[in-house]
Design a protein around this motif. Structure first.
Motif, PDB file in Angstrom:
ATOM      1  N   SER A 224      -9.162 -90.855 -12.734  1.00 15.99           N
ATOM      2  CA  SER A 224      -9.430 -92.206 -12.249  1.00 15.99           C
ATOM      3  C   SER A 224      -9.329 -92.302 -10.729  1.00 15.99           C
ATOM      4  O   SER A 224      -9.194 -93.391 -10.174  1.00 15.99           O
ATOM      5  N   ASP A 225      -9.385 -91.156 -10.068  1.00 14.06           N
ATOM      6  CA  ASP A 225      -9.377 -91.105  -8.607  1.00 14.06           C
ATOM      7  C   ASP A 225     -10.659 -91.751  -8.091  1.00 14.06           C
ATOM      8  O   ASP A 225     -11.761 -91.274  -8.360  1.00 14.06           O
ATOM      9  N   GLN A 226     -10.530 -92.840  -7.341  1.00 14.61           N
ATOM     10  CA  GLN A 226     -11.676 -93.555  -6.794  1.00 14.61           C
ATOM     11  C   GLN A 226     -12.010 -93.133  -5.365  1.00 14.61           C
ATOM     12  O   GLN A 226     -12.953 -93.657  -4.772  1.00 14.61           O
ATOM     13  N   THR A 254      -4.799 -91.989 -10.790  1.00 15.80           N
ATOM     14  CA  THR A 254      -5.527 -92.448  -9.614  1.00 15.80           C
ATOM     15  C   THR A 254      -5.231 -91.508  -8.440  1.00 15.80           C
ATOM     16  O   THR A 254      -4.442 -90.562  -8.562  1.00 15.80           O
ATOM     17  N   HIS A 255      -5.842 -91.767  -7.296  1.00 16.04           N
ATOM     18  CA  HIS A 255      -5.719 -90.845  -6.170  1.00 16.04           C
ATOM     19  C   HIS A 255      -4.267 -90.650  -5.738  1.00 16.04           C
ATOM     20  O   HIS A 255      -3.817 -89.523  -5.539  1.00 16.04           O
TER      21      HIS A 255
END
Length: 294
Positions: A224-226, A254-255
């Motif tokens: 889910s790294d944006q 996430t990042h």
């Protein structure tokens, strides 16, 4: 704590300004004035000098539990914003769960470290930290691991590529193939895709340097790294020549916050134990490669 990467256009003005577009040592605004310190656990605030004379600030967290004499030391390279104090919640959990010594590094221009950040300077910083560990009689010089998140992953890969016989293993998380790859991803319009490499002041060519990293390698990817496309982590894993390599995948990661996902520390612990169990070069050569999906 990592800020948004920005690309370069190749003009002289942008060339001069590129460092400002990549490094964010003043986000949040107090980051150059105040570095949080741990409380209630053994630690040292250390200052060392690089070969070019820059004073760097490090925080050493010591594991003092059973068999602490045999604990590996992990050098922690952070992302492109904030300072080492902002990583303490993550670092303290690493200390407890992994039973390691942890040396956190503020690059030049970050936290209490002197100077201004740039690629070659940060490489000198990483070498100085490794050299410093070699001066410590209380740290096992045969058990040095590198951990890097985002920009720090590129620093870890560079240091490992230059010191293959001094590094036991690397662990990189949500990092990129290179800055030019990031620029073409963030700015997909035509000119960015065809800029020659010389247009980039900061390159961090991890996709090339990973070929020199044959030590055990763990690639940690939050899907889910944006900010950094997770496919880059998979590509680095595939490019790695290490006989022992793992890809730990966290769908909700996430990042900045993959370390908060369930199973994160278990994946790191299993990897470290595997490396330590088969620490000799002969045993390491026998270990197979595989993919671990968490």
């Amino acid at each position: 704590m990592d800020a948004m990467f920005l690309g370069e256009t190749g003009s002289w003005g942008i060339w001069v300004f590129q460092d400002v577009l990549l490094y964010f040592p003043e986000q949040p605004s107090s980051s150059r004035l105040y570095v949080p310190m741990p409380t209630g656990i053994p630690h040292e605030s250390i200052f060392i000098r690089t070969k070019d004379g820059v004073l760097l600030n490090l925080i050493l967290l010591r594991f003092t539990g059973d068999n602490s004499t045999f604990s590996p030391t992990v050098i922690y390279f952070h992302g492109n914003a904030g300072n080492i104090g902002h990583r303490l919640p993550n670092a303290l959990l690493m200390l407890v769960n992994l039973k390691i010594n942890l040396l956190l590094v503020d690059y030049r221009g970050y936290g209490k470290s002197e100077g201004d950040a740039n690629e070659e300077g940060i490489y000198l910083d990483s070498e100085a930290v490794l050299d410093y560990i070699m001066t410590r009689s209380d740290l096992d010089k045969t058990k040095i691991f590198l951990f890097g998140r985002s920009l720090g992953g590129a620093v870890a890969i560079h240091l490992a590529s230059q010191n293959p016989h001094r590094i036991s293993a690397i662990m990189v998380e949500n990092t990129f193939l290179s800055i030019p790859h990031m620029a073409s991803t963030l700015f997909s319009f035509f000119p960015m895709r065809y800029l020659p490499l010389w247009c980039y002041k900061n390159k961090f060519l991890s996709y090339r340097k990973i070929s020199q990293c044959r030590m055990p390698s763990l690639f940690i990817s939050g899907l889910s790294d944006q900010l950094i496309p997770p496919v880059m982590m998979k590509q680095l894993y595939e490019l790695s020549p290490a006989r022992t390599k793992r890809l730990a995948i966290f769908p909700d990661g996430t990042h900045n916050d993959t370390w908060q996902c369930q199973g994160y520390f278990t994946a790191l612990e299993q990897f470290i134990k595997e490396v330590m169990k088969s620490h000799s070069p002969e045993e390491m050569a026998k270990m197979p490669s595989n993919v671990t999906i968490i």
